[in-house]
Design an enzyme around this catalytic site. Structure first.
Site, PDB file in Angstrom:
ATOM      1  N   CYS A 150     -10.574  -1.316  -3.042  1.00 51.54           N
ATOM      2  CA  CYS A 150     -10.701   0.130  -3.267  1.00 51.54           C
ATOM      3  C   CYS A 150     -10.724   0.499  -4.745  1.00 51.54           C
ATOM      4  O   CYS A 150     -11.306   1.519  -5.116  1.00 51.54           O
ATOM      5  CB  CYS A 150      -9.567   0.871  -2.585  1.00 51.54           C
TER       6      CYS A 150
ATOM      7  N   SER B 236      -8.764  -4.142  14.137  1.00 46.90           N
ATOM      8  CA  SER B 236      -7.493  -3.517  14.471  1.00 46.90           C
ATOM      9  C   SER B 236      -7.771  -2.096  14.947  1.00 46.90           C
ATOM     10  O   SER B 236      -8.674  -1.428  14.445  1.00 46.90           O
ATOM     11  CB  SER B 236      -6.601  -3.471  13.227  1.00 46.90           C
TER      12      SER B 236
ATOM     13  N   GLU C 139       0.638  -5.138  15.742  1.00 49.61           N
ATOM     14  CA  GLU C 139      -0.562  -5.367  16.559  1.00 49.61           C
ATOM     15  C   GLU C 139      -0.985  -6.830  16.459  1.00 49.61           C
ATOM     16  O   GLU C 139      -1.327  -7.468  17.464  1.00 49.61           O
ATOM     17  CB  GLU C 139      -1.703  -4.443  16.109  1.00 49.61           C
TER      18      GLU C 139
ATOM     19  N   GLU D 276     -15.536   9.450   6.996  1.00 44.58           N
ATOM     20  CA  GLU D 276     -14.480   9.110   7.946  1.00 44.58           C
ATOM     21  C   GLU D 276     -13.711  10.351   8.417  1.00 44.58           C
ATOM     22  O   GLU D 276     -13.432  10.493   9.605  1.00 44.58           O
ATOM     23  CB  GLU D 276     -13.502   8.119   7.293  1.00 44.58           C
TER      24      GLU D 276
ATOM     25  N   CYS E 263      -8.981  -0.534   7.416  1.00 37.12           N
ATOM     26  CA  CYS E 263      -8.644   0.527   6.456  1.00 37.12           C
ATOM     27  C   CYS E 263      -9.859   1.111   5.751  1.00 37.12           C
ATOM     28  O   CYS E 263      -9.810   2.197   5.221  1.00 37.12           O
ATOM     29  CB  CYS E 263      -7.732  -0.016   5.362  1.00 37.12           C
TER      30      CYS E 263
ATOM     31  N   LYS F 177     -14.852   7.738   2.755  1.00 39.83           N
ATOM     32  CA  LYS F 177     -13.737   8.497   3.327  1.00 39.83           C
ATOM     33  C   LYS F 177     -14.168   9.905   3.711  1.00 39.83           C
ATOM     34  O   LYS F 177     -13.585  10.526   4.589  1.00 39.83           O
ATOM     35  CB  LYS F 177     -12.578   8.567   2.328  1.00 39.83           C
TER      36      LYS F 177
ATOM     37  N   GLU G  26      -0.027  -2.304  12.186  1.00 39.92           N
ATOM     38  CA  GLU G  26      -1.012  -3.390  12.204  1.00 39.92           C
ATOM     39  C   GLU G  26      -0.316  -4.753  12.298  1.00 39.92           C
ATOM     40  O   GLU G  26      -0.792  -5.660  12.987  1.00 39.92           O
ATOM     41  CB  GLU G  26      -1.885  -3.312  10.946  1.00 39.92           C
TER      42      GLU G  26
ATOM     43  N   GLU H 102     -13.729  11.852  16.400  1.00 42.99           N
ATOM     44  CA  GLU H 102     -12.477  11.472  17.075  1.00 42.99           C
ATOM     45  C   GLU H 102     -11.242  11.679  16.188  1.00 42.99           C
ATOM     46  O   GLU H 102     -10.116  11.488  16.644  1.00 42.99           O
ATOM     47  CB  GLU H 102     -12.549  10.013  17.542  1.00 42.99           C
TER      48      GLU H 102
END
Lengths: 576, 165
Positions: free
Chosen positions: A502, A318, A281, A360, A298, A357, A278, A365
């Protein structure tokens, strides 16, 4: 100042203070059920009623402001009787499944029933029969256990500004659900689980996936690896009765080994890796005129929020996968290859402070390893449950180390758990990569803390880098709307879905409140300072990973395994 | 709006949608106008279809959940078109004492709808009203605003309803 008397004690408080707050200052604890400080103060449950001299009826103390000369009694026999009546009425429409309920032993209604010595319920009537909504991989709603306190509605609407829940119908038919009693999977629920954190009973809870993990652990063919999110080491102790803010890193590792995991790895490792990808990036975007500001990716609740509410801004995100989802494909390619294990046999479990999560890891994908990259996600709460079932006394365990190589990490990875941590970790690396000099002070204090929106400018070589950090989706909106209006000149923004980051995620131990969040944040930075290495680019295992496998940040393999794309989802209401 | 069987003058959804937007315009971006807009929308369309709720939510800048919560809270608002036959059950004192609850329960069981609702086949709408002045016939109900049925007993009710196709 207003002077009043509560239970024969005099106190002076500011005008506008509620009786409940004033009593708290005197150390008098008035029971509540629907009340949630600053979020849900609606006087719905009536447990907080008190006697006010001269008032015709009992007064709900959570919404009643103090008045000069007021004389309040919080604990008379009549008040106790009224509270018991309220509890009996609530319990008369509550399934008595306490022994088999996920909140057994950690339920506010159960605690109150015990506190008030409810022995029998005099009312026998109809029971709410709305069906359970288990449509999402993360959150389960059981309206039968709902006490209509509306905390979930408030947190979803006021804190997260997602607003997928409402009270509908009325009287006995009331139910808390999305409009048209739709399923959560069919609306713009981001599955952050903040509702499950504030629910006083078991009406909203995480989907329990512990059975899947037990089955994998018992399967001799499976090589079961586990990764633990940064925040979990300052959380999991709480599920086993330890004080909030207890750091249980080494004990948790020991406990996971005793549960039978073949390797105990760390999401902190891929957090460091995230910084490498990142950070580069960001530099690439700045140098090549890419889309700015770049926003962190994230937090899966934030990602889904962006896909629903800000699909026009997805280019700002990102392309880096979250640390959890970087770990999965590496475990099933790099690690499996290195160890000579068939990746089909690698079973990848993660321990997360997060319900989103779970959503996720099931995104279609997320299979770049050729398999589902992460097989199962357990919340901190579920891991606590597994320790309990296995009779593992976490506080008494010795401290053990994570396994190499995917368990080696730095303090930079660790602070991902607190709001501002990803930003700070990125700055530690970006500064040194750009300037080639060592940072004089690696503590970016401007990034830290629980403030909803934090802004700063950090001088990186010749470049003043403008940053913003938000936690809680309502705060994210403030910055996103600025971007939309073309008024944001930030380079880099960290957005975390949950309040505090988190460590306050929807899969955290219950209770989680501001005070507890702050303790977990303190613990996070203590843990960071304890680490020998505190910058992601110093992580030796990450260096080896690039040498042996990935070659370089943003390289071909990285793009294949560590980067992703997003799905504009729009709003449910616009679909028809 | 009463549905016209020949549909000659019934405005289509597009036309209603345009008119609804005009109603919303007055309160655009103001959540405080929700009840007024809902009331006018129901006057316009005859009930509150989902598409109207979505337009209203967007127009006033509130979530669909909020709109829906208000609509289902007030018996005045209807999410489905009114039925061809309106059953008004009297809940005046005499009827109440003599068995309004029994009447409602029996109709609920027969038709599967609660007061304020309409059957999915649009045949009946059930509502509760205050004294209809037929206390001597308690418990009583009026169908379609003209036919009084009194001294009701549970067994008769399904037969009475059957008469209204």
């Amino acid at each position: 100042m207003i002077t009043l008397t509560i239970d024969n004690q005099k106190i002076a408080v500011e005008e506008g203070t509620t009786i409940l707050q004033a009593a708290k200052k005197l150390g008098i604890n008035i029971p509540t059920l629907c009340y949630l400080e600053k979020i849900n103060e609606i006087g719905a449950c009536r447990l907080c009623v008190v006697e006010v001299q001269g008032a015709k009826a009992f007064v709900p103390s959570c919404v009643a402001p103090v008045a000069e000369g007021m004389v309040v009694r919080t604990n008379t026999p009549a008040i106790v009787k009224a509270r018991k009546l309220v509890l009996e009425l609530i319990l008369s429409d509550h399934p008595m499944e306490c022994l088999t309920c996920v909140r057994n032993g950690n339920c506010e209604l159960q605690t109150l029933a015990e506190q008030f010595g409810i022995k029998e319920i005099r009312f026998d009537g109809a029971k709410t029969e709305y069906p359970i909504d288990d449509s999402t991989p993360a959150i389960i709603r059981d309206p039968r256990k709902c006490v209509l306190c509306r905390r979930c509605i408030s947190v979803c609407k006021e804190v997260q500004t997602v607003s997928v829940l409402t009270a509908q119908e009325r009287g006995f038919d009331s139910v808390i659900a999305p409009a048209f009693n739709a399923k959560l999977a069919d609306v713009e629920c981001v599955q952050c689980g903040q509702c499950s954190l504030v629910c006083p009973t078991g009406a909203i809870q995480e989907r329990d996936d512990t059975d899947k993990v037990w089955a994998a652990l018992a399967d001799p063919k499976k090589h079961v690896v586990v990764q633990t999110a940064p925040a979990t080491r300052v959380q999991v102790g709480e599920t086993l009765g330890m004080e909030p803010g207890s750091i249980v890193t080494g004990k948790m590792v020991a406990g996971l080994r005793r549960l039978g995991f073949d390797k105990v790895f760390d999401t902190d490792f891929t957090a460091d890796l995230t910084i490498m990808e990142e950070g580069n990036e960001l530099l690439q975007r700045i140098q090549t005129g890419g889309t700015l500001p770049m926003i962190t990716s994230c937090s899966p609740g934030w990602i889904k929020f962006a896909e629903h509410f800000y699909p026009d801004l997805l280019a700002h995100l990102s392309t880096c996968k979250s640390p959890q989802q970087m770990f999965g494909p590496l475990a099933k390619t790099y690690y499996a290859e290195k160890e000579g294990i068939d990746p089909a046999d690698v079973y990848c479990v993660s321990i997360m402070p997060c319900t989103a999560k779970k959503f996720e890891c099931g995104r279609p994908e997320m299979d770049d390893s050729g398999y589902q990259d992460v097989d199962v996600v357990l919340t901190s709460r579920e891991l606590g449950r597994m320790f309990k079932q296995a009779n593992i006394n976490l506080p008494g365990l010795p401290e053990e180390e994570y396994d190499a190589p995917l368990g080696i990490s730095t303090g930079a990875g660790e602070i991902f758990g607190a709001s501002g941590g990803v930003m700070e970790a990125a700055l530690r690396t970006v500064y040194e990569v750009v300037t080639g000099k060592e940072l004089p002070d690696i503590n970016f204090k401007d990034c830290r803390g629980i403030t909803g929106v934090k802004e700063a400018t950090v001088q990186v070589g010749d470049l003043p880098v403008k940053i913003a950090i938000t936690n809680g989706l309502g705060n994210a909106r403030k910055v996103l709307d600025k971007i939309r209006a073309g008024e944001a000149d930030y380079h880099f923004i960290e957005i975390m879905c949950c309040p505090g980051g988190c460590i306050g995620g929807g899969g955290s131990p219950i209770p989680t409140n501001t005070e507890i969040r702050l303790k977990r944040i303190d613990a996070t930075y203590i843990e960071d300072e304890r680490m020998v290495l505190r910058k992601s680019h110093d992580n030796p295992a990450v260096k080896v990973l690039y040498e042996e496998f990935l070659e370089k940040p943003l390289g071909h393999k990285s793009h294949e395994l560590l980067h992703t794309h997003y799905t504009p989802r729009g709003l449910w209401q616009e679909e028809e | 709006m009463v549905a016209c069987e020949c549909k000659c003058e019934e405005p289509g959804k597009d036309e209603l949608s345009k008119q609804l937007e005009l109603i919303i315009d007055e309160y655009r971006g103001k959540s405080s106008g929700l009840i007024q807009v809902l009331t006018k929308a129901q006057e316009l369309i005859g009930y509150l279809p989902k598409w109207a709720l979505i337009s209203i939510a967007k127009g006033l800048g509130v979530s669909l959940q909020e709109v829906y919560g208000v609509v289902t809270f007030y018996a005045f608002f209807s999410l489905i078109p009114r039925g061809r036959h309106k059953i008004s059950v009297c809940a005046g004192t005499a009827c109440y004492v003599k068995g309004t609850n029994m009447v409602i329960k029996t109709i609920r069981e027969a038709l599967g709808i609660k007061p304020g609702q309409t059957t999915p086949d649009s045949r009946y709408t059930l509502e509760i009203v205050r004294c209809i002045g037929a206390c001597g016939l308690a418990p009583a109900m009026i169908i379609d605003g003209k036919d009084v049925h009194g001294r009701l007993e549970a067994e008769q009710i399904p037969e009475i309803l059957e008469q209204y196709a």
